[in-house]
Design an enzyme around this catalytic site. Structure first.
Site, PDB file in Angstrom:
ATOM      1  CG  ASP A 185      -0.228  -0.188   2.540  1.00  0.00           C
ATOM      2  OD1 ASP A 185       1.015  -0.306   2.539  1.00  0.00           O
ATOM      3  OD2 ASP A 185      -0.901  -0.230   3.587  1.00  0.00           O
ATOM      4  CG  HIS A 186       3.463   2.414   3.002  1.00  0.00           C
ATOM      5  ND1 HIS A 186       2.520   1.597   3.567  1.00  0.00           N
ATOM      6  CD2 HIS A 186       3.782   3.319   3.954  1.00  0.00           C
ATOM      7  CE1 HIS A 186       2.273   2.010   4.806  1.00  0.00           C
ATOM      8  NE2 HIS A 186       3.033   3.054   5.059  1.00  0.00           N
TER       9      HIS A 186
ATOM     10  CG  ASP B 278       2.220   1.486   9.268  1.00  0.00           C
ATOM     11  OD1 ASP B 278       2.773   1.826   8.204  1.00  0.00           O
ATOM     12  OD2 ASP B 278       1.488   2.249   9.928  1.00  0.00           O
TER      13      ASP B 278
ATOM     14  NE  ARG C  33       3.203   9.530  12.289  1.00  0.00           N
ATOM     15  CZ  ARG C  33       3.500   8.234  12.327  1.00  0.00           C
ATOM     16  NH1 ARG C  33       3.986   7.648  11.253  1.00  0.00           N
ATOM     17  NH2 ARG C  33       3.346   7.544  13.433  1.00  0.00           N
TER      18      ARG C  33
ATOM     19  CB  SER D  49       7.352   5.981  10.893  1.00  0.00           C
ATOM     20  OG  SER D  49       8.184   4.941  10.532  1.00  0.00           O
TER      21      SER D  49
ATOM     22  NE  ARG E 260       9.666   5.961   8.272  1.00  0.00           N
ATOM     23  CZ  ARG E 260       9.270   7.172   7.876  1.00  0.00           C
ATOM     24  NH1 ARG E 260      10.143   8.140   7.697  1.00  0.00           N
ATOM     25  NH2 ARG E 260       7.997   7.417   7.637  1.00  0.00           N
TER      26      ARG E 260
END
Ligand code: MIC
Ligand code: SF4
Length: 643
Positions: free
Chosen positions: A64-65, A119, A379, A535, A537
């Site tokens: 999706d990203h 996520d 964000r 995030s 990440r």
């Protein structure tokens, strides 16, 4: 003493530790999710763990990203994730099927279950009564392998919702109010639980908007009860059998309790560049706008789209405004088409985007220079939109749509009465974009395809006896992972390529940092409070590791980033006295003498600033397992040593 909702789920999943607040607990994880920007790393780690079939009840890999595909890189990642998922028993949600959190809520989320996802907005499924946490990809890989997920037993916060929202005021306004009250660090180490009679007026997708942005509070997770509304939603999704009732005991004890009177709420807006810089729309005034974006995992449900369509129907988007709309999932988009509301949006001049993260992560639709963009996202960190000097405001779909017509930030309550927007009794169910995994006996025949964009990830060495390195960077409070490792359309395609990514580390704060760190060979970063918010990440830890960072010393850390530093093998330290932050300057030579022994024995740690000739006491808040992980040089080395 009774239990809160979260405590009930924790109790039923506790495999390590005790439910003593602030101490480490291990939870059995029922479901996992990954997305593509963090997923490649998570699956490389799963492969490194040598796991054949995942041990969870359900694991889903979403794309999706990274859906721009402006080169071979994204498509390489998609192919890798699709094939690795098929081999290891993981469902695969193909690009176009929607944003992971929206689809998971619709098709997989189950009240009372645990979920972790690579996520930070995984708590979205708290809206359906899951204990759902954002985590680094490695923690998700371990959960897929059947290992426990470790967190500190959180404090419990209760927010009572009283009364009912006024027309055109919605769930987004509630969570923006909470952000105004508690700030971006107000939720660290806490679960935010919603209760009170106002809850019954909120649909599951509205609850999910609220739990989604609990990530911006820094909360471990946020959760709603599972009630008749939850049951109706699951029934509409053809999954009534997944429903269980879930509520807090009457005598449950909370560490903090707040109340929000829903009928007193007005449209709110988070101003640049922080989700807690919240004002009322009226206070901010009629600022002229260039762009409006509607969608993201926060606000892309069918009801959101129905409200937007009702506002836009028969009208025209203001000539100075570009309006982009990304429905959250294929299901939402299909229903919009069937109901005819897609036509209303197109007619009004909206630019319809595919069901994906898109502009939220800077994958297209960057505003013009110094442009003002209103977004229904979660964000608005500096530069995240892809335009360095853009001014991004976060708000509800209602405020966004009404403003798109006006050409300035406008208050949708001016619209007067509101039609009754109901979640439908039946959603269109067609899971043909979700690929099932191969049967375990067929798994050997599945070839995992790794294109040239997939590079190995760096692994740390065991902790040295003494660390001596310069303070290669000193940064302020509330540094986000978007500062540490930016995303956006130019960089995101390289999420599987740490060496390439390293050129952009801290680009927003100090473009010279990567070269300086490489030149120094090893380094220590000095940060303020809430370092690493945002995030999940892992790249914000893996890339600094690649650049030689040995330790990060701050006033405080955000939860997921601290866990990622530990998993990566970078030592997280905090100042015993936050005022000592001021004593260190960038470039000072720092030393952590006998740090290995100090960590192993739990004895006091001193940071020596050799340049200033001073000693500074620092803390290392690691218990048992985390201490061993740091000593071993990260989670992979730790797990290998246990095998
Ligand atoms: C985000 O919203 O910042 C992201 C992109 O979804 C991240 C994950 C990532 O960096 O890939 C998140 O929230 O964890
Ligand atoms: Fe995607 Fe944005 Fe949600 Fe992150 S916050 S998962 S980028 S929609």
């Amino acid at each position: 003493m009774g239990y809160t909702i979260a405590e009930k789920i924790i109790k039923a999943h506790l495999v390590n530790g005790e439910m003593v607040k602030g101490t480490q607990i291990g939870l059995k994880i029922d479901q996992t999710l990954t997305q593509d920007a963090t997923g490649t790393m998570a699956y490389l780690q799963l492969e490194a763990l040598g796991v054949d079939q995942v041990k969870t009840e359900r694991s889903v890999a979403y794309i999706d990203h990274n859906t721009l595909q402006s080169g071979f890189m994204n498509a390489d990642d998609h192919k890798y994730i699709g094939t690795v998922a098929k081999k290891h028993g993981i469902y695969f949600s193909r690009p176009g099927n929607g944003i992971c959190h929206q689809v998971h809520l619709e098709r997989f989320g189950k009240p009372g279950k645990t979920l972790i996802g690579s996520d930070s907005h995984t708590p979205t499924c708290g809206g359906i009564g899951m204990f759902a946490c954002g985590a680094g990809g490695f923690d998700v890989a371990v959960a897929m392998a059947g290992g426990a997920y470790h967190i500190n037993m959180p404090k419990m916060v209760r927010i009572n919702l009283v009364g009912q929202l006024k027309p055109w005021v919605s769930a987004k306004d509630i969570i923006l109010k909470v952000l105004q009250m508690l700030t971006v660090k107000g939720g660290v180490g806490k679960v935010i639980e919603y209760g009170g009679e106002g809850v019954k007026h909120l649909s599951v997708p509205e609850r999910a908007t609220i739990t989604n942005m609990g990530a911006e509070l820094g909360a471990t997770t946020s959760i709603f009860p599972s009630d008749e509304t939850t049951k109706a939603f699951l029934k509409a999704q053809g999954r009534e059998e997944d429903w269980v009732e879930l509520k807090a005991d009457d005598d449950a004890e909370y560490d903090e309790v707040y109340e929000i009177k829903l009928d007193e709420l007005v449209p709110m807006v988070a101003c640049p560049h922080s989700p807690d810089n919240v004002k009322t729309v009226a206070e901010e005034g009629q600022i002229k706008i260039d762009q409006v974006c509607i969608g993201s995992c926060t606000n892309s449900s069918l009801t959101d789209m129905m409200k937007v369509a009702a506002i836009l129907k028969g009208k025209k988007v203001h000539p100075d405004v570009s309006l982009a709309i990304a429905p959250g999932s294929k299901q939402v988009l299909t229903m919009m088409a069937q109901m005819g509301i897609l036509t209303d949006l197109i007619d009004a001049g909206a630019r319809i985007l595919e069901s994906a993260c898109g502009p939220c992560i800077g994958m297209g639709q960057s505003p013009k220079s110094a442009g003002v963009s209103l977004r229904t996202f979660n964000r608005n960190f500096l530069g995240r939109s892809g335009t360095a000097d853009a001014q991004v405001y976060l708000l509800s779909p209602e405020t966004a749509a009404y403003s798109a017509l006006k050409g300035y930030l406008a208050d949708p309550t001016e619209l007067g009465d509101m039609p009754n927007f109901q979640v439908p009794e039946h959603f269109i169910i067609n899971d043909n974009m979700i690929e099932l995994p191969a049967a375990p006996e067929e798994a050997d025949n599945v070839e995992v395809v790794k294109g040239p964009n997939i590079k190995p990830f760096p692994v740390a060495s065991p902790l040295e006896q003494t660390i001596k390195a310069p303070a290669v960077l000193k940064v302020e409070d509330n540094i986000t992972t978007d500062h540490i490792m930016p995303a956006g359309s130019k960089i995101l395609p390289y999420r599987s390529n740490i060496p390439y990514l390293s050129q952009f580390c801290f680009e927003v704060c100090d473009p010279a940092f990567p070269e300086r760190a490489k030149h120094a060979g090893s380094g220590i970063i000095v940060g303020g409070s809430n370092y690493g918010q945002g995030s999940s990440r892992e790249h914000a830890a893996l890339v600094p590791l690649y650049l030689g960072i040995k330790a990060v010393v701050t006033k405080s850390f955000a939860r997921i980033h601290e866990a990622n530093l530990i998993n990566t093998g970078i030592l997280p330290l905090t100042f015993a006295d936050p005022a000592d932050y001021d004593k260190i300057e960038q470039g000072d030579i720092l030393e952590l003498p006998n740090i290995k022994d100090a960590i192993a024995n739990g004895t006091p740690i001193t940071l020596v600033d050799k340049t200033k000739g001073i000693s500074i006491p620092v803390n290392c808040n690691l218990d048992g397992r985390n201490r061993e992980i740091i000593l071993d040089g990260g989670l992979l080395n730790y797990l290998r040593s246990k095998m």
